[in-house]
Design a protein around this motif. Structure first.
Motif, PDB file in Angstrom:
ATOM      1  N   HIS A  38       0.806  -1.357  -0.003  1.00 17.42           N
ATOM      2  CA  HIS A  38       0.223  -0.013   0.009  1.00 17.42           C
ATOM      3  C   HIS A  38       0.877   1.043  -0.004  1.00 17.42           C
ATOM      4  N   SER A  39       1.935   1.265   1.036  1.00 16.20           N
ATOM      5  CA  SER A  39       2.718   2.554   0.884  1.00 16.20           C
ATOM      6  C   SER A  39       3.523   2.619  -0.457  1.00 16.20           C
ATOM      7  N   ILE A  40       3.888   1.622  -1.006  1.00 16.98           N
ATOM      8  CA  ILE A  40       4.642   1.857  -2.417  1.00 16.98           C
ATOM      9  C   ILE A  40       3.719   2.181  -3.373  1.00 16.98           C
ATOM     10  N   ARG A  41       2.577   1.768  -3.177  1.00 12.42           N
ATOM     11  CA  ARG A  41       1.542   2.196  -4.440  1.00 12.42           C
ATOM     12  C   ARG A  41       1.131   3.765  -4.113  1.00 12.42           C
ATOM     13  N   GLU A  42       1.257   4.132  -3.080  1.00 17.44           N
ATOM     14  CA  GLU A  42       1.051   5.595  -2.699  1.00 17.44           C
ATOM     15  C   GLU A  42       2.265   6.450  -3.275  1.00 17.44           C
ATOM     16  N   GLN A  43       3.420   5.796  -3.299  1.00 20.71           N
ATOM     17  CA  GLN A  43       4.487   6.800  -3.742  1.00 20.71           C
ATOM     18  C   GLN A  43       4.958   6.697  -5.211  1.00 20.71           C
ATOM     19  N   PHE A  44       4.183   5.714  -5.832  1.00 23.53           N
ATOM     20  CA  PHE A  44       4.247   5.409  -7.385  1.00 23.53           C
ATOM     21  C   PHE A  44       3.552   6.475  -7.950  1.00 23.53           C
ATOM     22  N   SER A  45       4.126   7.350  -8.974  1.00 21.05           N
ATOM     23  CA  SER A  45       3.407   8.263  -9.765  1.00 21.05           C
ATOM     24  C   SER A  45       2.503   7.347 -10.969  1.00 21.05           C
ATOM     25  N   SER A  46       3.721   6.392 -11.446  1.00 18.72           N
ATOM     26  CA  SER A  46       3.079   5.500 -12.243  1.00 18.72           C
ATOM     27  C   SER A  46       3.957   4.234 -12.168  1.00 18.72           C
ATOM     28  N   GLY A  47       3.090   3.201 -11.687  1.00 24.09           N
ATOM     29  CA  GLY A  47       4.111   1.900 -11.348  1.00 24.09           C
ATOM     30  C   GLY A  47       3.095   0.736 -11.011  1.00 24.09           C
ATOM     31  N   ILE A  48       3.902  -0.389 -11.142  1.00 19.69           N
ATOM     32  CA  ILE A  48       3.317  -1.682 -10.511  1.00 19.69           C
ATOM     33  C   ILE A  48       4.719  -2.461  -9.744  1.00 19.69           C
ATOM     34  N   ALA A  49       4.178  -3.033  -8.659  1.00 22.31           N
ATOM     35  CA  ALA A  49       5.026  -3.788  -7.869  1.00 22.31           C
ATOM     36  C   ALA A  49       4.474  -5.061  -7.529  1.00 22.31           C
ATOM     37  N   TRP A  50       5.493  -6.092  -7.633  1.00 20.44           N
ATOM     38  CA  TRP A  50       5.225  -7.428  -6.945  1.00 20.44           C
ATOM     39  C   TRP A  50       6.204  -7.488  -5.741  1.00 20.44           C
ATOM     40  N   LEU A  51       5.388  -7.896  -4.769  1.00 19.47           N
ATOM     41  CA  LEU A  51       6.293  -8.290  -3.605  1.00 19.47           C
ATOM     42  C   LEU A  51       6.012  -9.576  -3.101  1.00 19.47           C
TER      43      LEU A  51
END
Length: 172
Positions: free
Chosen positions: A85-98
């Motif tokens: 959730h924190s990573i998503r909030e800091q992406f201007s445009s992005g996708i993350a798999w953790l």
């Protein structure tokens, strides 16, 4: 019985209270333990969240989109979701798999920024694309999804395919 008497005396000595107060003191100790466990979990989450800028620095870029695919160490699925959730909030445009392995089970979450959701890229689809490479399945919402991994030994190979998966999605 004699056994109960011995137990009562041992408890009285251990807790340093009169026998009649043992239940009350035991209840108080149990409540304190519960509160301390809650505090410890909260602190573990905070510690995990401090590493987010380091994680973000490891993201690749594909056509202006940040792509992060990492295996991380966390204590719970809740912490994994909080980090996502924190990573998503800091992406201007992005996708993350953790991905993380907890209690012998591997889990992967995927988060997608709003601009990519508008382009039709959903976390629920993306988590499965990657999870399938490690015999996993899952689901969730467009912004965050989760999958269980059945073949943890295939996880690093699956995570390595992340940029390729994003490149293909962006080309469509």
């Amino acid at each position: 019985t004699q056994q109960q008497g011995r137990v009562a005396r041992a408890l009285r000595k251990l807790l340093n209270v009169p026998e009649a107060q043992i239940p009350e003191v035991a209840e108080k100790l149990a409540e304190e333990k519960r509160l301390l466990e809650k505090e410890v979990n909260s602190l573990k989450s905070k510690v995990a969240l401090t590493g987010i800028s380091e994680l973000l620095a490891q993201a690749d870029e594909v056509e202006g989109v940040s792509v992060l695919a990492k295996e991380i160490k966390v204590d719970s699925a809740d912490t994994l979701r909080n980090i996502g959730h924190s990573i998503r909030e800091q992406f201007s445009s992005g996708i993350a798999w953790l991905a993380a392995t907890m209690n012998g089970k591997s889990t992967i979450i995927c988060v997608v920024s709003d601009d990519l959701i508008e382009r039709g890229i959903k976390a629920s689809d993306m988590v499965n694309e990657l999870a399938m490479l490690a015999d996993g399945r899952g689901g969730g919402k467009p912004n965050m999804a989760q999958a269980g991994i059945k073949a943890p030994e295939k996880l690093s190979g699956a995570l390595a395919a992340a940029t390729k998966i994003v490149r293909e999605k962006l080309a469509n």
